[in-house]
Design a protein around this motif. Structure first.
Motif, PDB file in Angstrom:
ATOM      1  N   ASP A 137     118.279  -6.070  39.676  1.00 33.79           N
ATOM      2  CA  ASP A 137     116.848  -6.258  39.905  1.00 33.79           C
ATOM      3  C   ASP A 137     116.455  -7.683  39.544  1.00 33.79           C
ATOM      4  O   ASP A 137     116.628  -8.122  38.415  1.00 33.79           O
ATOM      5  N   ASP A 150     112.218  -6.207  45.332  1.00 37.80           N
ATOM      6  CA  ASP A 150     111.221  -5.408  46.058  1.00 37.80           C
ATOM      7  C   ASP A 150     111.809  -4.743  47.307  1.00 37.80           C
ATOM      8  O   ASP A 150     111.373  -4.983  48.433  1.00 37.80           O
ATOM      9  N   GLU A 151     112.791  -3.887  47.092  1.00 33.68           N
ATOM     10  CA  GLU A 151     113.454  -3.195  48.200  1.00 33.68           C
ATOM     11  C   GLU A 151     113.319  -1.677  48.094  1.00 33.68           C
ATOM     12  O   GLU A 151     114.177  -0.927  48.552  1.00 33.68           O
ATOM     13  N   ALA A 152     112.227  -1.195  47.504  1.00 34.11           N
ATOM     14  CA  ALA A 152     112.064   0.246  47.302  1.00 34.11           C
ATOM     15  C   ALA A 152     112.114   1.031  48.614  1.00 34.11           C
ATOM     16  O   ALA A 152     112.612   2.163  48.647  1.00 34.11           O
ATOM     17  N   ALA A 153     111.612   0.460  49.695  1.00 38.61           N
ATOM     18  CA  ALA A 153     111.591   1.181  50.968  1.00 38.61           C
ATOM     19  C   ALA A 153     112.997   1.407  51.519  1.00 38.61           C
ATOM     20  O   ALA A 153     113.251   2.404  52.199  1.00 38.61           O
ATOM     21  N   SER A 178     111.606  -7.329  40.636  1.00 38.29           N
ATOM     22  CA  SER A 178     110.828  -6.485  41.547  1.00 38.29           C
ATOM     23  C   SER A 178     109.545  -5.991  40.889  1.00 38.29           C
ATOM     24  O   SER A 178     109.505  -5.716  39.690  1.00 38.29           O
ATOM     25  N   THR A 179     108.513  -5.831  41.712  1.00 37.89           N
ATOM     26  CA  THR A 179     107.235  -5.292  41.230  1.00 37.89           C
ATOM     27  C   THR A 179     106.858  -4.006  41.956  1.00 37.89           C
ATOM     28  O   THR A 179     105.739  -3.505  41.777  1.00 37.89           O
ATOM     29  N   ASP A 180     107.780  -3.486  42.775  1.00 30.53           N
ATOM     30  CA  ASP A 180     107.468  -2.287  43.570  1.00 30.53           C
ATOM     31  C   ASP A 180     108.172  -1.032  43.058  1.00 30.53           C
ATOM     32  O   ASP A 180     108.245  -0.027  43.760  1.00 30.53           O
ATOM     33  N   GLY A 181     108.704  -1.092  41.840  1.00 30.73           N
ATOM     34  CA  GLY A 181     109.389   0.075  41.280  1.00 30.73           C
ATOM     35  C   GLY A 181     110.822   0.226  41.720  1.00 30.73           C
ATOM     36  O   GLY A 181     111.423   1.291  41.520  1.00 30.73           O
ATOM     37  N   SER A 182     111.407  -0.823  42.315  1.00 31.27           N
ATOM     38  CA  SER A 182     112.787  -0.737  42.801  1.00 31.27           C
ATOM     39  C   SER A 182     113.766  -0.333  41.706  1.00 31.27           C
ATOM     40  O   SER A 182     114.657   0.492  41.927  1.00 31.27           O
TER      41      SER A 182
END
Length: 246
Positions: A50, A28-31, A53-57
Motif C-alpha cells: 500500500d 487506491d485500487e479498491a475497485a 491509499s485513501t480508498d480502503g485498499s
C-alpha cells in the motif's frame, strides 16, 4: 462499474514444488482488488504494498487474505522494492494491481525461470479492448525499448510490469530507483549482470480508473524522463542478456 473477465475455474496452477510471491504495488485500487486477488495462483502469496491509499485498499486486501505491507514513500519503485524485500519465496513476481493484467498467468512466466530457460521474464502486453493501451503510453514504451536496445542489445518490445525472477538474483542487482525508472533499471542491471532476459505475450486489459503514471501525456513523458536517467547509468558488469520472447 468496472468490468473484469469472469474467473476461470481451470486457471493455471504453479509447476510442482514451485512457490512464488506476487508483489502488487497498490495506490487506491479498491475497485480492482477483489478480481486481482481472486486470480492469484493457488498456494502463492499476494503481497499488496500500500503506497498511501485513501480508498480502503489496504483493509480490503487484508480481508481478502493478502499480506499487506505499507510503503509511505510515494513511487512505483518504492512500492515494488518494499514488496521484493518482504518476499521470502524462491521466485518473486510483479503485477499491476489495477485489473489490466491477470495474475493467473504468472505460473507460465515462473516456469521459464524454474526450468532454466531465462532468469528474468517480462510479460509483453497484447492490448485487448478499446483504451487498453493509449497511444501516448505506447509511444513512450516504444521509445524506451529502442533506447534499451542501444544500451544493452536486448531486443525487447515492451517493458511491461508483469515479470518473474528469482528473488535472490533481483536483490543482488542493488536496485536504487524508487520512481518510474524501477522496472527499466531492473532490466538494465539484469543485462549488465549477465542474466538472461526474455519476454512472452500476455493479454492487456483496460485498467480500472486512471493510471497514476501513464494516464496523461505529461505523466508518460515524466516516466520516460525517469527512465532515461536510468539508461545513463554506467554499465556495472561485462555480461550481456539475451532478449527473445517466445
Amino acid at each position: 462499474m468496472p468490468h473484469f473477465p469472469a474467473a476461470d475455474a481451470t486457471r493455471p496452477t504453479p509447476p510442482p514444488a514451485v512457490r512464488a510471491d506476487v508483489v502488487l504495488p497498490c495506490l487506491d485500487e479498491a475497485a480492482a482488488l477483489p478480481w486481482v486477488l481472486s486470480r492469484i495462483p493457488a498456494g502463492w502469496r499476494a503481497i499488496v504494498v500500500d503506497n498511501g491509499s485513501t480508498d480502503g485498499s489496504a483493509a480490503l486486501a487484508r480481508s481478502l487474505g493478502a499480506t499487506v505491507v505499507a510503503e509511505p514513500r510515494r513511487g512505483f519503485g518504492a512500492a515494488c522494492h518494499t514488496g521484493l524485500q518482504a518476499s521470502d519465496a524462491e521466485f518473486v513476481c510483479f503485477c499491476d494491481c489495477d485489473g489490466s493484467l491477470d495474475p493467473g498467468l504468472l505460473p507460465g512466466l515462473v516456469e521459464y525461470v524454474a526450468e532454466g530457460a531465462a532468469d528474468l521474464v517480462l510479460g509483453r502486453r497484447r492490448p485487448e479492448g478499446a483504451g487498453a493501451w493509449p497511444a501516448h503510453a505506447r509511444a513512450g514504451n516504444l521509445a524506451l525499448a529502442r533506447m534499451l536496445r542501444r544500451r544493452t542489445g536486448l531486443r525487447l518490445r515492451d517493458l511491461g510490469p508483469m515479470r518473474a525472477a528469482r528473488r535472490t538474483q533481483l536483490l543482488a542487482l542493488g536496485l536504487t530507483d524508487r520512481r518510474s525508472g524501477y522496472p527499466l533499471q531492473m532490466v538494465v542491471r539484469a543485462s549488465d549482470a549477465g542474466l538472461r532476459v526474455t519476454e512472452t505475450d500476455v493479454p492487456y486489459l483496460p485498467r480500472t480508473g486512471k493510471s497514476k503514471v501513464t494516464g496523461t501525456w505529461r505523466g508518460t513523458w515524466q516516466a520516460v524522463h525517469d527512465m532515461r536517467e536510468v539508461l545513463r547509468e554506467p554499465s556495472v558488469g561485462s555480461g550481456a542478456g539475451a532478449g527473445a520472447g517466445r
